[in-house]
Structures are given as structure tokens and as C-alpha cells.
Motif scaffolding. Structure first.
Motif, PDB file in Angstrom:
ATOM      1  N   THR A 243      38.906  51.491  52.253  1.00  0.00           N
ATOM      2  CA  THR A 243      37.631  51.241  52.934  1.00  0.00           C
ATOM      3  C   THR A 243      37.669  50.102  53.936  1.00  0.00           C
ATOM      4  N   ASP A 244      38.757  49.342  53.974  1.00  0.00           N
ATOM      5  CA  ASP A 244      38.871  48.119  54.777  1.00  0.00           C
ATOM      6  C   ASP A 244      37.947  47.014  54.273  1.00  0.00           C
ATOM      7  N   ASP A 245      37.318  47.211  53.106  1.00  0.00           N
ATOM      8  CA  ASP A 245      36.409  46.221  52.528  1.00  0.00           C
ATOM      9  C   ASP A 245      37.226  45.220  51.713  1.00  0.00           C
ATOM     10  N   ALA A 246      37.225  43.967  52.152  1.00  0.00           N
ATOM     11  CA  ALA A 246      38.019  42.926  51.502  1.00  0.00           C
ATOM     12  C   ALA A 246      37.241  42.138  50.460  1.00  0.00           C
ATOM     13  N   THR A 247      35.975  42.471  50.249  1.00  0.00           N
ATOM     14  CA  THR A 247      35.123  41.667  49.367  1.00  0.00           C
ATOM     15  C   THR A 247      35.676  41.597  47.947  1.00  0.00           C
ATOM     16  N   GLU A 248      36.080  42.739  47.399  1.00  0.00           N
ATOM     17  CA  GLU A 248      36.589  42.766  46.027  1.00  0.00           C
ATOM     18  C   GLU A 248      37.853  41.925  45.894  1.00  0.00           C
ATOM     19  N   LEU A 249      38.739  42.032  46.860  1.00  0.00           N
ATOM     20  CA  LEU A 249      39.978  41.256  46.808  1.00  0.00           C
ATOM     21  C   LEU A 249      39.693  39.771  46.940  1.00  0.00           C
ATOM     22  N   MET A 250      38.784  39.402  47.839  1.00  0.00           N
ATOM     23  CA  MET A 250      38.406  37.994  47.981  1.00  0.00           C
ATOM     24  C   MET A 250      37.824  37.449  46.683  1.00  0.00           C
ATOM     25  N   SER A 251      36.931  38.222  46.069  1.00  0.00           N
ATOM     26  CA  SER A 251      36.303  37.780  44.823  1.00  0.00           C
ATOM     27  C   SER A 251      37.328  37.650  43.708  1.00  0.00           C
ATOM     28  N   PHE A 252      38.293  38.557  43.688  1.00  0.00           N
ATOM     29  CA  PHE A 252      39.364  38.484  42.696  1.00  0.00           C
ATOM     30  C   PHE A 252      40.184  37.208  42.856  1.00  0.00           C
ATOM     31  N   LEU A 253      40.556  36.890  44.091  1.00  0.00           N
ATOM     32  CA  LEU A 253      41.336  35.677  44.357  1.00  0.00           C
ATOM     33  C   LEU A 253      40.559  34.429  43.973  1.00  0.00           C
ATOM     34  N   ILE A 254      39.269  34.417  44.282  1.00  0.00           N
ATOM     35  CA  ILE A 254      38.425  33.271  43.907  1.00  0.00           C
ATOM     36  C   ILE A 254      38.396  33.126  42.396  1.00  0.00           C
ATOM     37  N   ASP A 255      38.288  34.244  41.689  1.00  0.00           N
ATOM     38  CA  ASP A 255      38.245  34.201  40.225  1.00  0.00           C
ATOM     39  C   ASP A 255      39.555  33.678  39.653  1.00  0.00           C
ATOM     40  N   CYS A 256      40.676  34.049  40.277  1.00  0.00           N
ATOM     41  CA  CYS A 256      41.973  33.519  39.832  1.00  0.00           C
ATOM     42  C   CYS A 256      42.012  32.005  39.987  1.00  0.00           C
ATOM     43  N   ALA A 257      41.484  31.507  41.109  1.00  0.00           N
ATOM     44  CA  ALA A 257      41.474  30.065  41.361  1.00  0.00           C
ATOM     45  C   ALA A 257      40.533  29.353  40.397  1.00  0.00           C
ATOM     46  N   ALA A 258      39.347  29.923  40.194  1.00  0.00           N
ATOM     47  CA  ALA A 258      38.356  29.298  39.308  1.00  0.00           C
ATOM     48  C   ALA A 258      38.819  29.297  37.861  1.00  0.00           C
TER      49      ALA A 258
END
Length: 261
Positions: A243-258
Motif C-alpha cells: 500500500t506504500d503506507d509506512a504508518t504501521e512500520l513507523m509505529s512498530f519501530l517506535i514501539d521497539c524503541a519505547a
């Protein structure tokens, strides 16, 4: 129990060709066309505040201290079966048996690339530019492709497509320059570079290294993606490619950091 096969290819650098699912839905985003034009991906608002600031010196020290873990997780995400203790042994200069030469070279290349990144940050020479990205890719992918360190179309098979990739990279740089939050800059870079696939090999590893450089240079710790969360990463990558939608991947990376905080 049968696990649904991700719609992106199991090869970490090659995506399966397929059409978007008929039921894919797109959330309305006012800036979506501009995002796609500049980066090749689009996203909705994500909570970058969960990635807590530190300072560049402390983040750099933590990078130095955690290099074996970062190398191990990055290798595991690519299908490498070295254990953490074996990675530590190999990085200490001792050969580890019962592994393929390809896996061993991949671990050593990742270690060298992280070491190069560490030095670039330490000497204040890290830049979000093609030269830096090419240098890191030249290290991580040098055992996998003759064109390591060169955009697709710049190497042995020269094509006009390389001009499009350079234009995309320039547009990405402009977009990042207009983005005030370094955390969002890092996320945009990773998702855009992963989706665009500038190189013949080592794209996600190079994008991860560049994302790490952006974060640490701006006083944030590196985001480590635990290999145990690979299925979540696969799903987010699948969504990105379809879909070219990066929102899920961004949220996943943030969750890894948090989760590390």
C-alpha cells in the motif's frame, strides 16, 4: 497451526511481485500526495514522543557497548542463524564452526559497517547523503553483489533508472530537511529507503544503519529491532510494499524503541 505466508518474499532483499489486495483501505491524509512524491511512501501521525531523548555522547557510548547485540539482531532478521554468543566469539577473532561462509561474512560485514558508523558519528562526520549511504552499503553488501555501494543502474548493468533513484534520494533529503523532528526524520528515511530499494542488496540493513546515524547524531538511542519480533516486522513490511503506507512500520519501530526505555 499454519502461519500465513507474508506477501513479501522471504529473501530479505527481494520482494514478491503481486497486486494490492482488493480490500486495502487508505486513510485520508491531506499531505499524502506530497509524501508519496518526495519519499515513495505515505504515513499518518505517529507518536514519536515515545522515543525519549538522551544526548549524543551517551547514545554514541551505548552504540559502542551494544554493537554485538545490534549486529546479532540485524543478522537474525536477515535469516542468519548465529547465536549472540557465537557473534561475540566471531567478533573477537575466533572462527565459529557449523555455519556457512555466507553467514559468517554477513556477520563480519555488519560489524564492520556498524564500526564505520560509530566512527562517522564519533568524529562528527555522519551525513544524510548518498556518499554516506553508499559507503555503508559497500560494506554490508560487498559479499553479496558486485554493485555494492552503487545505486541500481549505476553499476555493471547501467540503466537510466539510476537517474530516477538519485532524484528520489534528493527529494527525500529535501523532505527530511523540512521535518523538524529528528525521530520522524529517521523513521521516514528507513521506510522510504526500504521501499525504494536503492541498491541491489543490503537495502534494509543500510537503511537501518542510516536511521541509527540520524537518531544518535541528534541525541536519541539507536532503535534495535529484536529478532523475536520478526513476524511483526514482516507484516509491517508487507503493508508498506502493498500500500506504500509506512504508518504501521513507523509505529512498530517506535514501539521497539519505547520497549527498551
Amino acid at each position: 497451526m499454519v502461519t500465513k505466508q507474508p506477501r513479501w518474499a522471504p529473501d530479505p532483499e527481494t520482494y514478491a511481485a503481486r497486486k494490492p489486495a482488493a480490500d486495502d483501505t487508505y486513510r485520508p491524509v491531506a499531505d499524502r500526495d506530497d509524501q508519496l512524491h518526495d519519499t515513495g511512501v505515505w504515513w499518518t501521525e505517529v507518536d514519536t514522543a515515545r522515543v525519549l531523548p538522551t544526548d549524543t555522547e551517551r547514545a554514541w557510548r551505548r552504540l559502542r557497548e551494544s554493537l554485538p547485540e545490534l549486529v546479532w539482531n540485524a543478522a537474525k532478521l536477515g535469516g542468519n542463524d548465529f547465536t549472540l554468543s557465537e557473534v561475540r566469539t566471531l567478533l573477537a577473532g575466533v572462527t565459529v564452526g557449523d555455519h556457512s561462509a555466507e553467514d559468517e561474512l554477513q556477520v563480519l560485514a555488519l560489524s564492520e559497517a556498524y564500526g564505520a558508523l560509530r566512527d562517522l558519528i564519533g568524529y562528527g562526520r555522519f551525513r544524510v547523503d548518498k556518499s554516506t549511504s553508499d559507503r555503508l552499503n559497500r560494506i554490508v553488501a560487498r559479499h553479496e553483489t558486485l554493485d555494492a555501494g552503487r545505486f541500481r543502474g549505476e553499476g555493471t548493468l547501467r540503466r537510466n533508472g539510476s537517474e530516477l533513484l538519485r532524484a528520489r534520494f534528493a527529494a527525500l533529503q529535501d523532505r527530511l530537511a523540512e521535518t523538524g523532528d529528528p525521530r520522524l526524520q529517521a523513521l521516514i528515511y528507513f521506510c522510504s529507503a526500504t521501499r525504494t530499494r536503492y541498491y541491489a542488496g543490503g537495502n534494509k540493513r543500510t537503511a537501518l544503519l542510516m536511521m541509527t546515524g540520524i537518531l544518535i547524531s541528534n541525541g536519541f538511542d539507536a532503535i534495535a529491532i529484536p529478532h523475536v519480533r520478526r513476524l511483526e516486522l514482516d507484516h509491517a513490511l508487507d503493508t508498506l510494499v502493498v500500500t506504500d503506507d509506512a504508518t504501521e512500520l513507523m509505529s512498530f519501530l517506535i514501539d521497539c524503541a519505547a520497549s527498551e526505555a
